[in-house]
Scaffold this active site. Structure first.
Site, PDB file in Angstrom:
ATOM      1  N   ARG A  68       0.837  -1.195   0.000  1.00  0.00           N
ATOM      2  CA  ARG A  68       0.000   0.000   0.000  1.00  0.00           C
ATOM      3  C   ARG A  68       0.874   1.248   0.000  1.00  0.00           C
ATOM      4  O   ARG A  68       1.860   1.334   0.716  1.00  0.00           O
ATOM      5  CB  ARG A  68      -0.908   0.023   1.240  1.00  0.00           C
ATOM      6  N   GLY A 197      -2.749  -5.295  -4.615  1.00  0.00           N
ATOM      7  CA  GLY A 197      -4.120  -5.469  -4.135  1.00  0.00           C
ATOM      8  C   GLY A 197      -4.626  -4.372  -3.230  1.00  0.00           C
ATOM      9  O   GLY A 197      -5.751  -3.895  -3.374  1.00  0.00           O
ATOM     10  N   GLY A 198      -3.806  -3.942  -2.249  1.00  0.00           N
ATOM     11  CA  GLY A 198      -4.246  -2.912  -1.308  1.00  0.00           C
ATOM     12  C   GLY A 198      -4.559  -1.590  -1.966  1.00  0.00           C
ATOM     13  O   GLY A 198      -5.335  -0.787  -1.436  1.00  0.00           O
ATOM     14  N   ASN A 253      -4.253 -14.831  12.836  1.00  0.00           N
ATOM     15  CA  ASN A 253      -4.093 -16.045  13.635  1.00  0.00           C
ATOM     16  C   ASN A 253      -5.199 -16.168  14.678  1.00  0.00           C
ATOM     17  O   ASN A 253      -5.696 -17.263  14.951  1.00  0.00           O
ATOM     18  CB  ASN A 253      -2.726 -16.053  14.326  1.00  0.00           C
ATOM     19  N   ASP A 274     -10.615  -9.384   8.876  1.00  0.00           N
ATOM     20  CA  ASP A 274     -10.025  -8.070   8.604  1.00  0.00           C
ATOM     21  C   ASP A 274     -10.973  -6.886   8.796  1.00  0.00           C
ATOM     22  O   ASP A 274     -10.556  -5.849   9.299  1.00  0.00           O
ATOM     23  CB  ASP A 274      -9.478  -8.042   7.170  1.00  0.00           C
ATOM     24  N   ARG A 366       1.378 -12.199  -0.663  1.00  0.00           N
ATOM     25  CA  ARG A 366      -0.017 -12.404  -0.250  1.00  0.00           C
ATOM     26  C   ARG A 366      -0.621 -13.673  -0.837  1.00  0.00           C
ATOM     27  O   ARG A 366      -0.168 -14.206  -1.849  1.00  0.00           O
ATOM     28  CB  ARG A 366      -0.861 -11.212  -0.734  1.00  0.00           C
ATOM     29  N   GLY A 491      -2.586 -20.588  20.012  1.00  0.00           N
ATOM     30  CA  GLY A 491      -3.816 -21.243  20.439  1.00  0.00           C
ATOM     31  C   GLY A 491      -4.158 -21.016  21.903  1.00  0.00           C
ATOM     32  O   GLY A 491      -5.330 -21.033  22.290  1.00  0.00           O
ATOM     33  N   GLU A 492      -3.109 -20.778  22.723  1.00  0.00           N
ATOM     34  CA  GLU A 492      -3.365 -20.568  24.156  1.00  0.00           C
ATOM     35  C   GLU A 492      -4.062 -19.234  24.432  1.00  0.00           C
ATOM     36  O   GLU A 492      -4.560 -19.016  25.539  1.00  0.00           O
ATOM     37  CB  GLU A 492      -2.059 -20.656  24.949  1.00  0.00           C
TER      38      GLU A 492
END
Length: 582
Positions: A68, A197-198, A253, A274, A366, A491-492
């Site tokens: 961007r 893309g951005g 994530n 997003d 990306r 994950g925690e």
């Protein structure tokens, strides 16, 4: 074409840009196949290994066009003050003279594609129509993944003139003639000189955030740079959460989090990674839709360890941009699973070995993938009414300052947490560690108007609304004296989400602190973790002097908005300093 307003605009653009032909995109599979074949023929796309990555392709952008261009992105409001200190401003008249003329004859020798698209689920009262005119078939193919594109959008538009217009041309790809201009009053976007893309997928940051944020202000809703997830407990109850993080803070994530084996019976559903559009429902709660239909994710660092759901999502029907290529014809990037291959073709098309000085994949490479392919995609992904939001999370990367999690005392205090959120830069990104960058609500690059007015909109829309979400702040990145992370993350982080859900349901007491409400003893489940009592205390420690310095830095930032800054936020910052001194 039944829509006279749209027809007239298309004719006007064609007269100015002078393409060889004009194509109205219908979004069909046949149309997409034809586009793909054309791009394979002229080298715009490279087919990947069809057995391991079916229907996947690699695109290499111009080496000067890989991210961007925030310094060339402008808000073209009539009054400079309406753009505010966090935006670049250009008057509409200057934009017409300086940027508008660059479109003269820009599409000679090219095809002009008219791309109608729908932001939001089909049939949703929150959905909005956009139309992008472009001379890039890569943009058309990407918009087909990222939005509900084609006939479905025209059907939603009907004869109305209520749509966002976007004009994009690759131009000559010169950085000297590269601009992205937003005209909030006209709901118009111009983008020229970039295929990244951005800058080129105008439904994304340009419409869904910069233009939509001004629409949201005018119409009484929120357009936010936020993920949306559903946390399902073992009893089957789902708590929906929105969260805003600056870059490099684990947003994708978290949106696709896989619960660790120790958290039996818990599930995380991905609604969006997003962008969230939030409206007040008839029940007084905030309801959110994800206006997008795909993921435009950063590839480097994505692996089966960091984000197995993302890796599964991008394994078919995806477009990769500026990643490396293995001899077997599969994509590769730094942080990918397994050992580093002995030889690759890098993102520029050159031979690469582990001894090469430059990375094989561009750091901002990306993947563009359909959201429905995500293993954790929510059953409510296409729900026209969206999902009810019970909690909003703000966060940043702070090595020594912010605790793991705390809750705002009320809505306005929550707005203060979002308005003052910041993240520290990493060495990989800037060469300097620990430089604090304020990024309010993670919207600094994306708010289409003065952020002082934006904060006021947040405060006023949530005033006296008891059903509105609770607001929290998190920091997964706190470090101990040795420089090691105190919290395992990934994950925690589900354990922190569980405490947030418990607070929302009234099942956790919490404890008052000078910052807000933190977990009371025993409320944050750390069983089985390598987090001892000393580390846990450090995760929630409040150090007076650093927080006094933080309050001074926040004051300078808030005061930079002058008279547009709501007094309530200035008072809350003074209150923070007073609490720390006491």
């Amino acid at each position: 074409m039944k829509n006279r307003n749209l027809s007239a605009w298309v004719d006007e653009v064609a007269q100015q840009t002078r393409p060889d032909r004009v194509v109205f995109c219908d979004g069909s599979e046949e149309e997409n196949r034809t586009l793909i074949q054309g791009m394979l023929g002229d080298g715009t796309l490279i087919a990947l290994n069809g057995e391991r990555y079916p229907n996947c392709y690699l695109h290499r952008s111009d080496p000067t066009d890989v991210a961007r261009t925030e310094h060339l992105t402008f808000i073209c409001s009539r009054d400079k003050e309406d753009a505010g200190p966090t935006n670049n401003w250009m008057s509409p008249d200057e934009a017409t003279r300086k940027v508008g003329r660059l479109f003269d004859g820009a599409m000679k020798g090219r095809t002009m594609y008219v791309v109608p698209y729908l932001m939001g689920p089909v049939g949703s009262p929150s959905a909005k129509v956009g139309v992008e005119i472009t001379d890039s078939p890569y943009v058309v193919a990407s918009m087909r993944i990222m939005t509900r594109m084609g006939k479905v959008a025209l059907d939603a538009l009907g004869g109305s003139d209520d749509y966002c217009r976007g004009l994009h041309s690759l131009g000559d790809l010169s950085p000297e003639r590269r601009f992205v201009c937003h005209f909030p009053a006209e709901r118009l976007i111009w983008s020229i000189g970039s295929g990244y893309g951005g800058n080129a997928l105008l439904g994304k940051k340009c419409f869904a955030l910069r233009i939509a944020s001004t629409m949201a202000r005018d119409e009484g809703w929120f357009a936010e740079h936020m993920l949306i997830l559903g946390l399902e407990d073992p009893e089957g109850r789902v708590t929906y959460v929105c969260a805003a993080f600056p870059s490099a803070c684990g947003k994708t994530n978290l949106a696709m989090l896989v619960p660790p084996a120790s958290q039996k019976g818990w599930k995380v559903w991905t609604v969006g990674d997003d962008i969230a559009w939030l409206r007040i429902g008839p029940d007084g709660r905030l309801w959110a839709i994800n206006p997008e239909a795909g993921f435009f994710g950063v590839a480097p660092g994505t692996s089966s360890r960091t984000n197995p759901n993302a890796l599964a999502t991008l394994s078919r029907s995806s477009i990769f941009t500026n990643v490396a290529l293995t001899p077997e014809g599969t994509p590769w990037w730094e942080g990918f699973d397994g050992p580093v291959p002995p030889a690759l073709t890098d993102w520029r098309g050159n031979r690469w070995t582990p001894d090469s000085k430059e990375p094989a994949a561009h750091p901002n490479s990306r993947f563009t993938s359909p959201a429905r392919q995500c293993p954790s995609i929510s059953p409510e992904f296409d729900a026209p009414g969206g999902v009810p939001i019970s909690a909003i999370i703000f966060g940043g990367r702070r090595a020594r300052l912010a605790p793991l999690v705390y809750e705002a005392r009320d809505w306005t205090h929550g707005v203060y947490l979002g308005a003052t959120m910041a993240s520290e830069t990493t060495a990989a990104a800037t060469g300097k560690v620990g430089v604090v960058r304020r990024d309010p609500m993670a919207m600094r690059p994306f708010c289409g108007y003065n952020m002082g007015d934006y904060f006021r909109h947040w405060i006023e829309l949530g005033a006296n609304r008891p059903a509105f979400p609770k607001i929290f702040h998190v920091n997964w990145f706190r470090q101990g004296e040795s420089g090691k992370f105190l919290w395992p993350g990934f994950g925690e982080n589900l354990r922190v989400l569980r405490w947030i859900a418990a607070r929302v349901r009234g099942a956790a007491e919490g404890r008052e602190t000078p910052l807000g409400i933190m977990p009371a003893d025993g409320e944050l489940d750390t069983s089985g973790l390598d987090v001892n009592d000393e580390a846990l205390r450090e995760l929630f420690a409040i150090d007076r002097e650093p927080w006094l310095e933080e309050a001074r830095d926040r004051a300078a930032f808030l005061e930079s908005f002058g008279a547009r800054m709501p007094e309530a936020l200035l008072r809350l910052n003074q209150d923070l300093a007073a609490r720390m001194r006491a």
